[in-house]
Write an enzyme that holds these catalytic residues in place. Structure first.
Site, PDB file in Angstrom:
ATOM      1  N   SER A   1      -9.704  -0.987   7.044  1.00 21.87           N
ATOM      2  CA  SER A   1      -9.187  -0.528   5.985  1.00 21.87           C
ATOM      3  C   SER A   1      -8.625  -1.646   5.369  1.00 21.87           C
ATOM      4  O   SER A   1      -8.043  -1.885   3.750  1.00 21.87           O
ATOM      5  CB  SER A   1      -8.189   0.301   5.193  1.00 21.87           C
TER       6      SER A   1
ATOM      7  N   SER B   1      -9.400   1.482   3.247  1.00 18.58           N
ATOM      8  CA  SER B   1      -8.549   2.451   1.802  1.00 18.58           C
ATOM      9  C   SER B   1      -7.747   1.573   1.711  1.00 18.58           C
ATOM     10  O   SER B   1      -7.088   1.771   0.436  1.00 18.58           O
ATOM     11  CB  SER B   1      -8.223   3.795   3.175  1.00 18.58           C
TER      12      SER B   1
ATOM     13  N   LYS C   1       0.801  -1.345  -0.263  1.00 16.28           N
ATOM     14  CA  LYS C   1      -0.326   0.201   0.075  1.00 16.28           C
ATOM     15  C   LYS C   1       0.958   1.148   0.249  1.00 16.28           C
ATOM     16  O   LYS C   1       1.934   1.178   0.466  1.00 16.28           O
ATOM     17  CB  LYS C   1      -1.223  -0.185   1.555  1.00 16.28           C
TER      18      LYS C   1
END
Length: 527
Positions: free
Chosen positions: A184, A160, A84
């Site tokens: 997330s 996210s 990420k």
């Protein structure tokens, strides 16, 4: 529709299977990385999985992994992974998917979590898309890739850790590193039909990872299966979460396991009939495997939800407020409106919420350990399948079943458990007391040996041309008194939002203040 395939047929379906194939020599790291990069070339323009890819560096790392003697290869043995884009990785900048971010931060450095994955033999093939600074939804005014759900590209991936969920579901890579502050890791896993683990708070290092809410941020693994998450967590912590060398977790985590079910939440408005049916079937499978299910209500749940929101937005403003004041327009609308609303809270309400969360957590642990107690709590991960981007949704209009566990710091595992009428994935969430990851992973692996939902693969058509993202819906005005307070607080913080932004910030701040004050009234003596 045939699934896109630009490479050889893989003799495995999971990261654990890839590791076994690498160990036996059935496949090489170079072949795996080449295939992943080819799939990214074909599918990434549609799915918006990557912010940055590292093809040259990844292929060089794969060749190096293949050249090492067998005894010197780590447990991840040259398998391609994604990271990420709030973590530092030496190959490229951290963007946090924000034009406001300084790309020179941590240039040329790895986050310790990334270093641990590399030390275990992993090959990082790129940095994945995310919600800006890990909060909100994509802004169509930005030029970053738009993450799209491989099961239906008109729908959201969940956030996210958006690119991680989409990339695993589409088969571009089999494992990834994400973060989780209110769901997330688990939400993209749920909506994309993959597996994701939010470990105990503090278990995985977050150095050189951009913060959102430091007291609730957690780094965690995402993969196809629970065994995949166990392999990755072992590499991230240096402790074994995969007991035997085959990459499978034992059934000891399920037989005799006491699973508590808060039926009040499962039957709450917003939980779809398809989700309830899939959840009931998942409980039946776990009971067949030897688990004992019992009712275990969660009266703490609404308060823990309020704790998560109050602390997250208060800490988000503390972490990002200075940059917001300097570069307001460069931030996306969803992020800047949420973060600015946190300014209205002030440190007193945030500290009070933290104390309340700690007291509620202690009480919940006492109930779990007491008469009629449980080892694991089970709920759906999310109450429905993925929402279309073009379906208007006000913040908080869906029951958030993930966020309260960030307020407690408990580990939580999201597992595919079925599909709705449209074929969209549905997900089971298992939650345990702190540092009981082995219990969760053992239960998850046993469940996945008895089911095959985690092995379903999306079949996105690279020729699809989805609609552009819609503009954020106009915000409803807040009460005048709250608006006056918020305007004064924003001015004191150096924030000067325009009329549309100000209306949205007022609305969110008013709801946030109301929730925080109700929390304080409901728990007058949190200490």
């Amino acid at each position: 529709m045939e699934r896109h395939s630009s490479h050889m047929e893989q003799p495995f379906e999971t990261l654990s299977g890839a590791v076994r194939s690498l160990r036996t020599g059935a496949v090489s790291s170079r072949e795996l990385v080449t295939a992943a990069l080819a799939d990214a070339d074909a599918l990434d323009p549609l799915l918006g999985v990557f912010v940055t890819r590292f093809p040259e560096q990844a292929l060089a790392a794969a060749r190096e992994a293949d050249a090492r003697p067998a005894g010197e290869r780590g447990p991840l043995r040259g398998v391609p992974l994604a990271v990420k884009d709030n973590f530092a990785a030496a190959e490229g900048p951290v963007t946090a998917q924000s034009p406001a971010h300084d790309p020179g931060l941590w240039r040329g450095l790895d986050a310790p979590a990334v270093t641990r994955l590399r030390s275990a033999g992993a090959v990082v093939i790129g940095k994945t898309t995310m919600a800006e600074y890990a909060m909100g939804r994509p802004d169509p005014a930005h030029s970053f890739p738009v993450p799209r759900n491989p099961w239906d590209v008109e729908r959201w991936t969940g956030g996210s850790s958006t690119g991680n969920g989409a990339g695993i579901a589409a088969g571009i890579f089999l494992g990834a590193l994400g973060t989780d502050t209110s769901g997330s890791v688990r939400l993209p896993a749920a909506l994309c039909g993959t597996t994701g683990l939010k470990p105990t708070h503090g278990l995985v290092p977050l150095d050189r990872c951009l913060p959102l809410s430091p007291s609730q941020d957690v780094a965690g693994p995402m993969g196809v299966s629970a065994a995949d998450c166990g392999l990755l967590l072992s590499a991230l912590t240096g402790r074994s979460y995969v007991p035997d060398e085959t990459g499978e977790c034992g059934e000891a985590g399920v037989r005799g396991l006491r699973i508590g079910v808060p039926y009040g939440l499962v039957e709450a408005p917003g939980v779809t009939g398809a989700c309830r049916s899939a959840f009931a079937e998942a409980l039946r499978v776990l009971a067949e495997l030897g688990a004992e299910t019992r009712e275990f209500e969660l009266p703490e749940f609404p308060s823990l939800l309020a704790v998560n929101a109050t602390v997250m937005l208060g800490e988000a403003f503390a972490a990002h407020g200075t940059r917001l004041a300097a570069r307001w327009e460069l931030h996306g609308r969803a992020f800047r409106r949420l973060a600015a609303a946190g300014a209205a809270l002030g440190p007193g309400l945030v500290d009070r919420a933290r104390l309340t969360g700690a007291a509620l957590t202690a009480g919940l642990l006492e109930r779990m350990d007491g008469p009629g107690g449980v080892d694991v709590i089970a709920t759906p991960t999310w109450p429905a399948g993925a929402r279309p981007y073009h379906q208007e949704a006000a913040p908080g209009d869906e029951l958030n079943l993930t966020a309260p566990w960030n307020a407690t710091g408990f580990p939580a595992l999201a597992l595919p458990m079925g599909a709705d009428e449209a074929g969209l994935p549905l997900s089971l969430q298992l939650v345990a007391r702190p540092h009981a990851e082995r219990t969760l992973l053992g239960a998850g692996a046993a469940y996945q040996r008895a089911t095959a939902w985690h092995l379903r693969r999306a079949a996105p058509d690279p020729a699809t041309r989805p609609r552009p993202l819609p503009e954020p819906p106009p915000a409803e005005g807040a009460r005048e008194a709250a608006g006056d307070l918020v305007t004064a607080v924003l001015a004191a913080a150096g924030l000067t939002p325009g009329p549309e932004d100000l209306t949205a910030v007022r609305a969110t701040a008013h709801a946030l203040l109301e929730s925080a004050h109700e929390l304080a009234q409901a728990h007058p003596e949190p200490a």
